[in-house]
Scaffold this active site. Sequence first.
Site, PDB file in Angstrom:
ATOM      1  N   CYS A 132       0.836  -1.200   0.000  1.00 21.95           N
ATOM      2  CA  CYS A 132       0.000   0.000   0.000  1.00 21.95           C
ATOM      3  C   CYS A 132       0.870   1.249   0.000  1.00 21.95           C
ATOM      4  O   CYS A 132       1.794   1.376   0.809  1.00 21.95           O
ATOM      5  CB  CYS A 132      -0.932   0.007   1.216  1.00 21.95           C
ATOM      6  SG  CYS A 132      -1.944   1.498   1.356  1.00 21.95           S
ATOM      7  N   CYS A 134      -0.675   6.008   7.092  1.00 14.10           N
ATOM      8  CA  CYS A 134      -2.040   5.652   7.449  1.00 14.10           C
ATOM      9  C   CYS A 134      -2.035   4.748   8.680  1.00 14.10           C
ATOM     10  O   CYS A 134      -1.161   3.896   8.829  1.00 14.10           O
ATOM     11  CB  CYS A 134      -2.714   4.937   6.281  1.00 14.10           C
ATOM     12  SG  CYS A 134      -4.329   4.254   6.673  1.00 14.10           S
ATOM     13  N   CYS A 164      -3.517  -0.018   8.827  1.00 13.67           N
ATOM     14  CA  CYS A 164      -2.829  -1.313   8.913  1.00 13.67           C
ATOM     15  C   CYS A 164      -1.323  -1.057   9.009  1.00 13.67           C
ATOM     16  O   CYS A 164      -0.596  -1.180   8.041  1.00 13.67           O
ATOM     17  CB  CYS A 164      -3.174  -2.209   7.726  1.00 13.67           C
ATOM     18  SG  CYS A 164      -3.289  -1.379   6.134  1.00 13.67           S
ATOM     19  N   CYS A 219      -7.984   1.749  -1.079  1.00 17.42           N
ATOM     20  CA  CYS A 219      -7.649   1.081   0.182  1.00 17.42           C
ATOM     21  C   CYS A 219      -7.581  -0.420  -0.050  1.00 17.42           C
ATOM     22  O   CYS A 219      -8.556  -1.027  -0.530  1.00 17.42           O
ATOM     23  CB  CYS A 219      -8.694   1.399   1.258  1.00 17.42           C
ATOM     24  SG  CYS A 219      -8.380   0.549   2.824  1.00 17.42           S
ATOM     25  N   PHE A 232     -24.366  -9.323  25.019  1.00 14.74           N
ATOM     26  CA  PHE A 232     -23.787  -8.406  24.025  1.00 14.74           C
ATOM     27  C   PHE A 232     -24.037  -8.982  22.624  1.00 14.74           C
ATOM     28  O   PHE A 232     -23.117  -9.133  21.819  1.00 14.74           O
ATOM     29  CB  PHE A 232     -22.291  -8.190  24.265  1.00 14.74           C
ATOM     30  CG  PHE A 232     -21.936  -7.809  25.674  1.00 14.74           C
ATOM     31  CD1 PHE A 232     -22.010  -6.496  26.099  1.00 14.74           C
ATOM     32  CD2 PHE A 232     -21.532  -8.785  26.590  1.00 14.74           C
ATOM     33  CE1 PHE A 232     -21.677  -6.154  27.412  1.00 14.74           C
ATOM     34  CE2 PHE A 232     -21.200  -8.445  27.901  1.00 14.74           C
ATOM     35  CZ  PHE A 232     -21.267  -7.120  28.307  1.00 14.74           C
ATOM     36  N   GLU A 281     -28.688  -6.799  24.487  1.00 15.09           N
ATOM     37  CA  GLU A 281     -27.846  -5.816  23.803  1.00 15.09           C
ATOM     38  C   GLU A 281     -28.354  -4.419  24.166  1.00 15.09           C
ATOM     39  O   GLU A 281     -29.563  -4.205  24.307  1.00 15.09           O
ATOM     40  CB  GLU A 281     -27.901  -6.034  22.292  1.00 15.09           C
ATOM     41  CG  GLU A 281     -27.326  -4.918  21.445  1.00 15.09           C
ATOM     42  CD  GLU A 281     -25.836  -4.728  21.653  1.00 15.09           C
ATOM     43  OE1 GLU A 281     -25.409  -3.560  21.765  1.00 15.09           O
ATOM     44  OE2 GLU A 281     -25.103  -5.731  21.719  1.00 15.09           O
ATOM     45  N   ASP A 329     -19.857 -11.679  24.431  1.00 13.09           N
ATOM     46  CA  ASP A 329     -19.027 -11.048  23.394  1.00 13.09           C
ATOM     47  C   ASP A 329     -18.981  -9.541  23.639  1.00 13.09           C
ATOM     48  O   ASP A 329     -19.534  -8.754  22.871  1.00 13.09           O
ATOM     49  CB  ASP A 329     -19.609 -11.364  22.016  1.00 13.09           C
ATOM     50  CG  ASP A 329     -18.723 -10.882  20.869  1.00 13.09           C
ATOM     51  OD1 ASP A 329     -17.585 -10.454  21.129  1.00 13.09           O
ATOM     52  OD2 ASP A 329     -19.185 -10.924  19.715  1.00 13.09           O
ATOM     53  N   CYS A 370     -12.475  -9.072  21.847  1.00 12.34           N
ATOM     54  CA  CYS A 370     -11.688  -8.324  20.864  1.00 12.34           C
ATOM     55  C   CYS A 370     -10.556  -7.560  21.535  1.00 12.34           C
ATOM     56  O   CYS A 370      -9.871  -6.765  20.887  1.00 12.34           O
ATOM     57  CB  CYS A 370     -12.588  -7.357  20.084  1.00 12.34           C
ATOM     58  SG  CYS A 370     -13.434  -6.149  21.134  1.00 12.34           S
TER      59      CYS A 370
END
Length: 558
Positions: free
Chosen positions: A143, A149, A152, A251, A411, A432, A480, A507
């Site tokens: 990229c 950026c 990533c 992108c 969640f 949720e 989650d 996460c």
Amino acid sequence: MATISSHCFRHLTGTLHLPPRIPKFRASSSLSLSTLSCSLAQEEDLERVHPNNGNASSITATNGNSSSYFPKRGQTLELVCESLAFKGKGLCKVTDTGFVVMCDRALPGERFIGRVTRKKGNYAEVTKVKTISPPRDIVDAPCEYASHCGGCKTQNLSYEAQLRAKEDQVRELVVHVGRFSHKELELEGVMKPIVPCDIQFHYRNKMEFSFGPYKWLPKESLHERQAGSDNYALGLHVPGFFDKVLNVDKCLLQSDPANKVLAAVQDCWRDPQLDFSPYDVHSHKGFLKHLMLRTGRDVVTGHPEVMVNFVTSSYKPELLKFLVDKLSAFPEVVSIINNVNTSVGNTSVGEEEYTLYGKSCITETLRGLTFQISANSFFQTNTHQAEVLYELIEEYAGITGDGSEVVLDLFCGTGTIGLTLAKSVKHVYGYEVVPQAIADARLNAEINGIHNATFVQGDLNKIDENFGKNFPKPDIVISDPNRPGMHMKLIKFLLKLKAPRIVYVSCNPATCARDLDYLCHGVAEQNIEGCYKLVGLQPVDMFPHTPHIECVCLLELC
């Protein structure tokens, strides 16, 4: 989601005794990623803290000299990076000490000159000034924006090295924050090798680009600055700056059809005759705020479907007509939406939403089910790897398949996990906080002919003693949470509930490790006993070239 209040954590401070003269700085293999977690995570109130404990733990490194050392702001240091840490930052420290130095975009094995920019508690942050020798496992980033950026930032690190760094980070956090032994993780086979992503580019089904009145340029390119509308920007925010936009024409994380749409918008929106004005976050003037592109699939043909969402400061459909006519000519574009956000905030969710062309939703299939995706609804951004993730969740859930089990889906978002399990269980109860997500979950259940799923809107960070009275005791709990993890109120509820199995999907490995500690080892300061055993821990790479890590954990009642 409401954030977790600070009383739920133990603050970590560092007491570091260093010699008066330090010739060089380098990374140390003895420095664990737990130090990283507890230091860097303070930025997001994610440090591991036990409630009601006034005694802060400390990290010490002594060498017989009691005088402490702290580099001054602006001081330049020679550094070597040996590992990646929280948010993908390079981890360094003073030789023979425990002093931590963090550097963004430093990669393992890289020797470089860094300048101290911030002093934060028991570590400092530096900015890379010059690379002396390149890092290990370096590759050419495909990229053109990779150097600036923030989307990533590890693109120039080989994918195999990225996986090793992520797996090491999870292991260190679970050992030092979660208080699990290496023996439990390795010899007893609790922690599995990280699952790689087969598709390392073009895997995102959603990207959000921002409009701005000025293109951000690196110092070496400032001479290229243009005047007037040619200087308008459409792209991604420069890391750490809400008001600086790096112009992006393509992108590599989003789909090819979405890139075609982005290129078409970039090709014309600066034309003065169209009278477009990008929103200025300082003056709060301007029309175009964001361009959101979502990609799904037609459930019959399997062909890609693209939704274009223009977020504007006011409703002026006549002003958008040229772009609508231009983009609707693309066969992949089946929906053009206008979210109107009149607030001065930078959110892409509007107070009002209008369909300018085509459908109000696009569709996607996951684990054999069909899901409708609206402009602002949540859906796993890597559909391909979500198939892998959900298969692991189903495996860890250990569903018997006889239709007798009850699942509590915490969640639940738009219900994707619970609905994929519904076909094999007696009933799914999903909770949720976001009302629109619950509406989408109910719609998705209806679309797929699922009648044994109940979705309830409620804030799981604010549960009281009445929570749990509206559903039978579950056989399986799926949790989650978002990045802050689970609130202590919810953890107490789960310890009291004593469901046979909990599948924890995370996460954020730092808060995941903390919550696993609470559920398995308890909280001594509150006389809370843990009652679960960690029997499975599976890291999953959902987002190559980024520092993000997903984990699926299986806990069984002791």
